[in-house]
Write an enzyme that holds these catalytic residues in place. Sequence first.
Site, PDB file in Angstrom:
ATOM      1  N   PHE A 138      50.080  34.028  41.200  1.00 20.51           N
ATOM      2  CA  PHE A 138      49.070  35.047  41.510  1.00 20.51           C
ATOM      3  C   PHE A 138      48.794  35.830  40.239  1.00 20.51           C
ATOM      4  CE2 PHE A 138      47.273  39.078  42.653  1.00 20.51           C
ATOM      5  CZ  PHE A 138      46.317  38.709  43.573  1.00 20.51           C
ATOM      6  N   ASP A 223      53.006  36.959  32.591  1.00 17.03           N
ATOM      7  CA  ASP A 223      52.345  37.960  33.431  1.00 17.03           C
ATOM      8  C   ASP A 223      53.431  38.793  34.104  1.00 17.03           C
ATOM      9  OD1 ASP A 223      51.125  39.466  35.370  1.00 17.03           O
ATOM     10  OD2 ASP A 223      49.812  37.859  36.098  1.00 17.03           O
ATOM     11  N   LYS A 252      49.801  47.494  37.077  1.00 16.43           N
ATOM     12  CA  LYS A 252      50.403  48.143  38.243  1.00 16.43           C
ATOM     13  C   LYS A 252      51.176  49.417  37.892  1.00 16.43           C
ATOM     14  CE  LYS A 252      49.911  44.525  41.548  1.00 16.43           C
ATOM     15  NZ  LYS A 252      49.970  43.082  41.428  1.00 16.43           N
TER      16      LYS A 252
HETATM   17  C1  LIG Z   1      48.737  42.284  41.167  1.00 10.91           C
HETATM   18  C2  LIG Z   1      48.869  41.254  40.123  1.00 10.91           C
HETATM   19  C3  LIG Z   1      47.786  40.913  39.297  1.00 10.91           C
HETATM   20  C4  LIG Z   1      46.414  41.498  39.471  1.00 10.91           C
HETATM   21  O1  LIG Z   1      46.389  42.875  39.320  1.00 10.91           O
HETATM   22  P1  LIG Z   1      45.114  43.713  39.858  1.00 10.91           P
HETATM   23  O2  LIG Z   1      45.344  45.084  39.319  1.00 10.91           O
HETATM   24  O3  LIG Z   1      45.155  43.645  41.352  1.00 10.91           O
HETATM   25  O4  LIG Z   1      43.900  43.046  39.304  1.00 10.91           O
HETATM   26  C5  LIG Z   1      48.006  39.975  38.301  1.00 10.91           C
HETATM   27  N1  LIG Z   1      49.210  39.399  38.145  1.00 10.91           N
HETATM   28  C6  LIG Z   1      50.264  39.699  38.915  1.00 10.91           C
HETATM   29  C7  LIG Z   1      51.580  39.032  38.674  1.00 10.91           C
HETATM   30  C8  LIG Z   1      50.132  40.623  39.948  1.00 10.91           C
HETATM   31  O5  LIG Z   1      51.160  40.890  40.744  1.00 10.91           O
END
Ligand SMILES: *Cc1c(COP(=O)(O)O)cnc(C)c1O
Length: 407
Positions: A138, A223, A252
Amino acid sequence: MSDLANLEARFGASNYAPLPVTIVRSNGVYVWDESGRRYIDMMGAYSAASFGHCHPRLVQALTEQARQLDTVSRAYFSDRLGPFLARACTLTGMDLALPMNSGAEAVETALKAARKWAYKVKGVPGDRAEIIAAEGNFHGRTISIVGFSSVAQYRDGYGPFPPGFRLVPFGDAAALKAAITPNTAAFLVEPIQGEGGINVPPPGYLAEAGRICRANNVLLLCDEIQSGLGRTGRLLACQHDGVKPDGLMLGKALGGGLLPVSLFLARREVMAVFTPGDHGSTFGGNPIAAAVGLAALETLIDEGLIERAATVGAHLLNRLASIKNPIIRDVRGRGLFAGVELDRDFASAGAVAARLLRAGVLTKDTHRNTIRFAPPLIIDQAQVDWAVDRLTEVLEDVAKTDTLLRQ
Ligand SMILES: *Cc1c(COP(=O)(O)O)cnc(C)c1O
């Protein structure tokens, strides 16, 4: 449903299916609904609320900055951005940082950097660069990102997708090695998959992936938007494997639960592909975001939240693992990042999350029929115990009902 929830459902697109609670106030690890009922937040806004809700130091940074200097755009320098980027680079050991807002934008930035690096530095022929990602990933919701999602619903109806992406099984270093071609620019991976079900790879996976990338002149892009900033008991989850990526995405928690703040950080050689005008964002790195981001990084260190996530997280995982209930298939996680996978034949994680809400605990189900726990890192052991006791009761109740139905 309450009147306010009805209003949201009536005028809002239904791209979410919220649990039936309308939250009106938050503080620390707790939130309150309209009737004044208190809930413990074991979800932590998907890890965005790592510092606890309305953290006084972060609220102060936000409000003081809002009175002093707001958005001026990146057409000018501001006195806030430099200190924020410097702190982020020093902490993570990266050379340079590029500020964005949402996590998806930081990932898009990483993808752009990797492709451009492939053409300008590695020498991949034009428009042929490939980026490898992991199944169950994700990385956000833009068209290019959902184009390489393995969740059918995230892609359905949004094609055509940009080419140049391929997937390998998560946790399988041999599969990564086999997928690399001379045109491979990067391997994009979450050290622990969050949305995918709190999937922890086999020990040494990331270290091996790092070696494979280096041997093939492929960038390792981690990520850490959900797994980073102390969540797993280290500043970055990739540090558990002793890995230093070529590019790193944070988001986040970086916004302290107050604002969207994200960063793409990288080695100099990678970030150097960007020249003025190549990429940008109107709000990225604005003074308020920079002030909050800097305060978030300082709070993380000053309050010892990384160490806290390690110790309280170990307690959470121990407690979860010692629940005796036939419905539980697996307990996974690291630090204050845990998933309890339930047996699909007996209970849906969504239904259990709804029952937990009634018991005063906010959680949310995620993929693989898993209940996700990512509470604020300020949570203490007694609060963890209270939440796990509620989970234990709810699961006992579900197991009992199910046994009755089967008789
Ligand atoms: C939540 C998330 C995203 C996307 O972040 P948004 O602020 O919702 O665009 C990307 N990578 C990971 C691992 C995430 O948990």
